[in-house]
Motif scaffolding. Structure first.
Motif, short mmCIF file in Angstrom:
data_model
loop_
_atom_site.label_atom_id
_atom_site.label_comp_id
_atom_site.label_asym_id
_atom_site.label_seq_id
_atom_site.Cartn_x
_atom_site.Cartn_y
_atom_site.Cartn_z
N VAL A 131 0.83 -1.20 0.00
CA VAL A 131 0.00 0.00 0.00
C VAL A 131 0.87 1.25 0.00
CG1 VAL A 131 -1.58 1.37 1.43
CG2 VAL A 131 -2.02 -1.07 1.06
N ARG A 134 3.39 1.56 -3.33
CA ARG A 134 2.66 1.83 -4.58
C ARG A 134 2.16 3.27 -4.66
NH1 ARG A 134 -1.00 -3.72 -4.76
NH2 ARG A 134 0.72 -5.14 -5.29
N ASN A 135 2.24 3.97 -3.54
CA ASN A 135 1.76 5.35 -3.52
C ASN A 135 2.88 6.34 -3.22
OD1 ASN A 135 -1.44 5.44 -3.68
ND2 ASN A 135 -0.84 3.55 -2.65
N LEU A 223 -4.76 3.20 3.38
CA LEU A 223 -4.05 4.22 2.62
C LEU A 223 -4.59 5.61 2.92
CD1 LEU A 223 -2.06 5.13 0.44
CD2 LEU A 223 -3.84 4.62 -1.26
N LYS A 227 -2.33 8.58 4.46
CA LYS A 227 -2.16 9.86 3.77
C LYS A 227 -2.56 11.02 4.66
CE LYS A 227 -2.55 8.56 -1.12
NZ LYS A 227 -3.39 8.69 -2.34
#
Length: 233
Positions: A131, A134-135, A223, A227
């Motif tokens: 997670v 990939r971000n 996620l 964030k």
């Protein structure tokens, strides 16, 4: 839940943008904790749909009830949290409101967010790593409480995702140690646990946790919460 009840006693909660059924559910949840819900005027906590939240006072604590895709942008992270609904879990609504009313948080510095995932379960850390990476974030892994404390000092991550049940030192002791050390006290900690008892969640917030997610978790929700904690406002 005594600490939660004390935090809400006598407080005014403004509920905005909900349908009648959801408003009734929220009214009952906050009434059970000693708060009064209002439809307008000054309030200690704002509870709004994603659409209504865009018009809310950005300086007031805001709990958004709605889907991930519609979450508001550009709000101060320390004043903002969310619940995916319906159906509502009363304990989650109260505990997230409790964190907003009583908590404070500072974000760690750094250009690229770095997450330290701490869990003795390899599957869980693999999901968290996937997670995060990939971000566009960096992820480090620790498999027990001792490694977590060593890594936190060495790496100074932007966020620690911390399991409760681990070998040697459990997550609560790790959290307390981090909060009592000036080198790591500024790092936000998200508790990641299969323990669903309200007392454990309140204990985590009381020790300084910035958020919690209960296993099994939705990677997209994880996620979104990561964030919110690592972004700069």
């Amino acid at each position: 839940m005594k600490d939660v009840a004390a935090a809400f006693a006598g407080k005014r909660v403004l509920v905005s943008g909900m349908d009648a059924a959801l408003t009734a559910d929220l009214t009952e949840i906050f009434r059970s904790a000693g708060a009064t819900t209002v439809a307008s005027g000054d309030a200690d906590l704002l509870v709004a749909s994603p659409a209504a939240s865009s018009h809310a006072d950005p300086s007031r604590p805001l709990l958004v009830v709605g889907p991930l895709a519609d979450l508001p942008q550009g709000r101060p992270a320390e004043h903002f949290d969310f619940v995916i609904a319906p159906p509502l879990r009363g304990d989650e609504v109260l505990l997230r409101g409790f964190r907003l009313l009583t908590g404070s948080r500072q974000t760690a510095a750094g250009d690229t967010p770095t997450v330290l995932a701490v869990d003795d379960d390899a599957t869980t850390t693999a999901i968290v790593r996937a997670v995060v990476t990939r971000n566009g974030m960096t992820c480090h892994v620790a498999t027990n409480g001792r490694q977590a404390l060593e890594s936190a000092k060495a790496i100074k991550p932007s966020l620690i995702v911390l399991d409760v049940n681990m070998p040697y030192i459990d997550g609560f002791e790790v959290l307390a140690t981090l909060q009592n050390d000036s080198e790591t006290a500024h790092i936000p900690v998200m508790m990641l646990t299969s323990v669903q008892q309200e007392s454990d969640i309140v204990r985590g917030f009381g020790l300084g946790a910035a958020d919690y997610v209960v296993k099994p978790f939705n990677p997209m929700e994880l996620l979104a919460r990561i964030k919110r904690l690592v972004r700069k406002d």
